[in-house]
Design a protein around this motif. Structure first.
Motif, PDB file in Angstrom:
ATOM      1  N   MET A 121      49.871 111.687 -37.982  1.00 38.51           N
ATOM      2  CA  MET A 121      49.441 110.537 -38.778  1.00 38.51           C
ATOM      3  C   MET A 121      48.247 109.857 -38.120  1.00 38.51           C
ATOM      4  SD  MET A 121      53.292 108.985 -39.490  1.00 38.51           S
ATOM      5  CE  MET A 121      52.769 107.444 -38.901  1.00 38.51           C
ATOM      6  N   GLY A 122      47.656 108.939 -38.848  1.00 38.92           N
ATOM      7  CA  GLY A 122      46.569 108.133 -38.304  1.00 38.92           C
ATOM      8  C   GLY A 122      45.209 108.728 -38.581  1.00 38.92           C
ATOM      9  N   GLU A 123      44.337 108.650 -37.594  1.00 38.14           N
ATOM     10  CA  GLU A 123      42.929 109.024 -37.745  1.00 38.14           C
ATOM     11  C   GLU A 123      42.706 110.533 -37.582  1.00 38.14           C
ATOM     12  OE1 GLU A 123      40.470 107.058 -38.755  1.00 38.14           O
ATOM     13  OE2 GLU A 123      41.887 105.419 -38.964  1.00 38.14           O
ATOM     14  N   VAL A 124      43.271 111.292 -38.517  1.00 41.35           N
ATOM     15  CA  VAL A 124      43.062 112.743 -38.572  1.00 41.35           C
ATOM     16  C   VAL A 124      42.594 113.112 -39.971  1.00 41.35           C
ATOM     17  CG1 VAL A 124      44.706 113.338 -36.735  1.00 41.35           C
ATOM     18  CG2 VAL A 124      45.500 113.186 -39.101  1.00 41.35           C
ATOM     19  N   GLY A 125      42.003 114.278 -40.108  1.00 43.41           N
ATOM     20  CA  GLY A 125      41.451 114.710 -41.387  1.00 43.41           C
ATOM     21  C   GLY A 125      42.472 114.821 -42.498  1.00 43.41           C
ATOM     22  N   ARG A 126      43.646 115.399 -42.215  1.00 43.51           N
ATOM     23  CA  ARG A 126      44.685 115.598 -43.222  1.00 43.51           C
ATOM     24  C   ARG A 126      46.049 115.218 -42.650  1.00 43.51           C
ATOM     25  NH1 ARG A 126      41.878 120.195 -43.021  1.00 43.51           N
ATOM     26  NH2 ARG A 126      43.626 121.341 -42.142  1.00 43.51           N
ATOM     27  N   PRO A 127      46.378 113.922 -42.633  1.00 46.23           N
ATOM     28  CA  PRO A 127      47.691 113.529 -42.114  1.00 46.23           C
ATOM     29  C   PRO A 127      48.804 114.212 -42.909  1.00 46.23           C
ATOM     30  CG  PRO A 127      46.324 111.603 -42.603  1.00 46.23           C
ATOM     31  CD  PRO A 127      45.616 112.809 -43.152  1.00 46.23           C
ATOM     32  N   THR A 137      50.663 121.654 -28.334  1.00 46.25           N
ATOM     33  CA  THR A 137      50.280 120.383 -27.724  1.00 46.25           C
ATOM     34  C   THR A 137      49.857 119.418 -28.822  1.00 46.25           C
ATOM     35  OG1 THR A 137      47.957 120.962 -27.464  1.00 46.25           O
ATOM     36  CG2 THR A 137      49.442 121.555 -25.638  1.00 46.25           C
ATOM     37  N   ALA A 138      49.697 118.160 -28.477  1.00 50.05           N
ATOM     38  CA  ALA A 138      49.223 117.176 -29.453  1.00 50.05           C
ATOM     39  C   ALA A 138      47.837 117.564 -29.951  1.00 50.05           C
ATOM     40  CB  ALA A 138      49.213 115.787 -28.831  1.00 50.05           C
ATOM     41  N   ALA A 145      45.849 119.478 -38.287  1.00 55.00           N
ATOM     42  CA  ALA A 145      45.777 118.392 -39.270  1.00 55.00           C
ATOM     43  C   ALA A 145      44.339 118.018 -39.627  1.00 55.00           C
ATOM     44  CB  ALA A 145      46.527 117.174 -38.749  1.00 55.00           C
ATOM     45  N   GLY A 146      43.391 118.893 -39.371  1.00 54.02           N
ATOM     46  CA  GLY A 146      42.008 118.647 -39.780  1.00 54.02           C
ATOM     47  C   GLY A 146      41.132 118.000 -38.731  1.00 54.02           C
ATOM     48  N   GLY A 147      41.638 117.851 -37.509  1.00 53.06           N
ATOM     49  CA  GLY A 147      40.834 117.271 -36.438  1.00 53.06           C
ATOM     50  C   GLY A 147      40.757 115.757 -36.531  1.00 53.06           C
ATOM     51  N   PHE A 148      40.041 115.179 -35.574  1.00 53.25           N
ATOM     52  CA  PHE A 148      39.872 113.732 -35.511  1.00 53.25           C
ATOM     53  C   PHE A 148      38.882 113.250 -36.565  1.00 53.25           C
ATOM     54  CE2 PHE A 148      40.872 114.716 -30.991  1.00 53.25           C
ATOM     55  CZ  PHE A 148      42.007 113.930 -30.867  1.00 53.25           C
ATOM     56  N   THR A 149      39.084 112.049 -37.070  1.00 53.28           N
ATOM     57  CA  THR A 149      38.072 111.410 -37.903  1.00 53.28           C
ATOM     58  C   THR A 149      37.026 110.810 -36.978  1.00 53.28           C
ATOM     59  OG1 THR A 149      39.129 109.229 -37.925  1.00 53.28           O
ATOM     60  CG2 THR A 149      39.807 110.797 -39.656  1.00 53.28           C
ATOM     61  N   SER A 150      35.946 110.310 -37.531  1.00 44.62           N
ATOM     62  CA  SER A 150      34.884 109.716 -36.714  1.00 44.62           C
ATOM     63  C   SER A 150      35.338 108.415 -36.046  1.00 44.62           C
ATOM     64  CB  SER A 150      33.639 109.454 -37.567  1.00 44.62           C
ATOM     65  OG  SER A 150      33.967 108.567 -38.625  1.00 44.62           O
ATOM     66  N   ARG A 151      36.398 107.802 -36.540  1.00 41.85           N
ATOM     67  CA  ARG A 151      36.900 106.538 -35.974  1.00 41.85           C
ATOM     68  C   ARG A 151      38.039 106.750 -34.980  1.00 41.85           C
ATOM     69  NH1 ARG A 151      36.964 105.951 -41.447  1.00 41.85           N
ATOM     70  NH2 ARG A 151      39.225 105.999 -41.423  1.00 41.85           N
ATOM     71  N   ALA A 152      38.426 107.968 -34.711  1.00 40.17           N
ATOM     72  CA  ALA A 152      39.626 108.248 -33.916  1.00 40.17           C
ATOM     73  C   ALA A 152      39.429 107.999 -32.431  1.00 40.17           C
ATOM     74  CB  ALA A 152      40.056 109.693 -34.122  1.00 40.17           C
ATOM     75  N   ASN A 153      40.475 107.503 -31.813  1.00 36.60           N
ATOM     76  CA  ASN A 153      40.549 107.422 -30.351  1.00 36.60           C
ATOM     77  C   ASN A 153      40.981 108.818 -29.890  1.00 36.60           C
ATOM     78  OD1 ASN A 153      41.264 107.129 -27.688  1.00 36.60           O
ATOM     79  ND2 ASN A 153      42.693 105.448 -28.017  1.00 36.60           N
ATOM     80  N   GLU A 188      42.985 104.272 -34.133  1.00 37.72           N
ATOM     81  CA  GLU A 188      41.553 104.041 -34.338  1.00 37.72           C
ATOM     82  C   GLU A 188      40.978 103.476 -33.041  1.00 37.72           C
ATOM     83  OE1 GLU A 188      38.642 101.595 -37.421  1.00 37.72           O
ATOM     84  OE2 GLU A 188      40.808 101.508 -37.656  1.00 37.72           O
ATOM     85  N   ARG A 189      39.809 103.949 -32.648  1.00 35.22           N
ATOM     86  CA  ARG A 189      39.189 103.414 -31.418  1.00 35.22           C
ATOM     87  C   ARG A 189      38.610 102.041 -31.711  1.00 35.22           C
ATOM     88  NH1 ARG A 189      33.619 104.726 -31.997  1.00 35.22           N
ATOM     89  NH2 ARG A 189      33.371 106.483 -33.398  1.00 35.22           N
ATOM     90  N   LEU A 190      38.528 101.224 -30.660  1.00 38.64           N
ATOM     91  CA  LEU A 190      38.054  99.856 -30.843  1.00 38.64           C
ATOM     92  C   LEU A 190      36.531  99.794 -30.952  1.00 38.64           C
ATOM     93  CD1 LEU A 190      40.448  98.014 -28.404  1.00 38.64           C
ATOM     94  CD2 LEU A 190      40.585  98.195 -30.883  1.00 38.64           C
ATOM     95  N   PHE A 191      35.819 100.633 -30.200  1.00 38.32           N
ATOM     96  CA  PHE A 191      34.352 100.566 -30.207  1.00 38.32           C
ATOM     97  C   PHE A 191      33.753 101.935 -30.417  1.00 38.32           C
ATOM     98  CE2 PHE A 191      35.899  97.139 -27.494  1.00 38.32           C
ATOM     99  CZ  PHE A 191      35.353  96.059 -28.135  1.00 38.32           C
TER     100      PHE A 191
END
Length: 191
Positions: A121-127, A137-138, A145-153, A188-191
Motif C-alpha cells: 500500500m501507499g506510494e507505489v504504482g499499483r497498490p 523482500t520489501a 506493485a509497480g515500483g515507487f511513485t515520485s513522492r515515495a520515501n 510519502e517523503r516529506l521533501f
C-alpha cells in the motif's frame, strides 16, 4: 507588553513546531521479533493452500486451504486445526487422527501449494494484493506493485505482521525480508 506577547507567541510556535516534528519521527522501529519471525519455520494461517499426500491413499491426497477459522476439512477425520502449525506438526496431527480407526500406519506429507498473499500500500504504482514467494523482500514486493511513485520515501517502509497471534507494525529498511500475510506500507517523503 507587545514584547511579552510576541515572546509567548514565539514560544507557542516553537512548541508547536517541536511537536509536529516530533510526530514525524515518533515511529516504532521494527522489533527484534520481526527478524526472528522471518527465520523461524513457516507457520500456517488462513489463506494458505497446501498439497497433502497420504501414501497409497489417493482418495485422501488433495489440495486443502486453511479457512478463516484456521482449520482444514480433511476426509475421515473432519476439522483439523492448522493455524499456527508448522508443516511437520500438521503432518503429525493428521497422521495421529488417521491412526484412530482409519489407517494402521499413515504416511502423511504436506507441501505448500500457494502461500497467503502480501499487501502493498501507499506510494507505489499499483497498490494491492500480491502472491508471496519465499525469500521475498520489501523491495521485491514494491517492484511487483509497480515500483515507487515520485513522492515515495524510498529509504524505509512500515511492515505490519502477525507474530504469535499479535499484529505488530514497525519501520524497517527496504531490504527487509517479508513474510506471507505481511502488509507493506510505503510512506510519502516529506521533501
Amino acid at each position: 507588553m507587545a514584547f511579552v506577547r510576541s515572546k509567548h507567541l514565539l514560544a507557542l510556535a516553537l512548541a508547536s513546531a517541536s511537536m509536529a516534528l516530533g510526530g514525524c519521527t515518533s515511529y516504532a522501529p521494527a522489533p527484534r521479533s520481526f527478524v526472528a519471525a522471518a527465520v523461524q519455520p513457516y507457520r500456517l494461517d488462513s489463506g494458505d493452500r497446501m498439497r497433502i499426500s497420504v501414501f497409497e491413499q489417493p482418495g485422501l491426497t488433495n489440495s486443502y486451504t486453511v479457512d478463516q477459522a484456521g482449520y482444514i476439512a480433511f476426509p475421515l477425520v473432519g476439522q483439523v486445526a492448522a493455524r499456527g502449525q508448522t508443516l511437520p506438526a500438521l503432518e503429525g496431527a493428521i497422521a495421529s487422527r488417521l491412526k484412530q480407526g482409519y489407517l494402521r500406519d499413515p504416511d502423511v506429507t504436506i507441501e505448500i501449494d500457494r502461500y497467503r498473499p502480501v499487501f502493498v500500500m501507499g506510494e507505489v504504482g499499483r497498490p494491492g494484493q500480491y502472491s508471496y514467494v519465499p525469500g521475498m523482500t520489501a523491495q521485491n514486493a514494491v517492484a511487483i506493485a509497480g515500483g515507487f511513485t515520485s513522492r515515495a520515501n524510498q529509504k524505509d517502509i512500515d511492515v505490519t505482521r502477525k507474530i504469535n497471534g499479535q499484529v505488530i507494525t514497525g519501520r524497517s529498511i527496504i531490504a527487509t525480508p517479508v513474510m506471507a500475510g505481511d502488509t507493506i506500507y510505503v510512506r510519502e517523503r516529506l521533501f
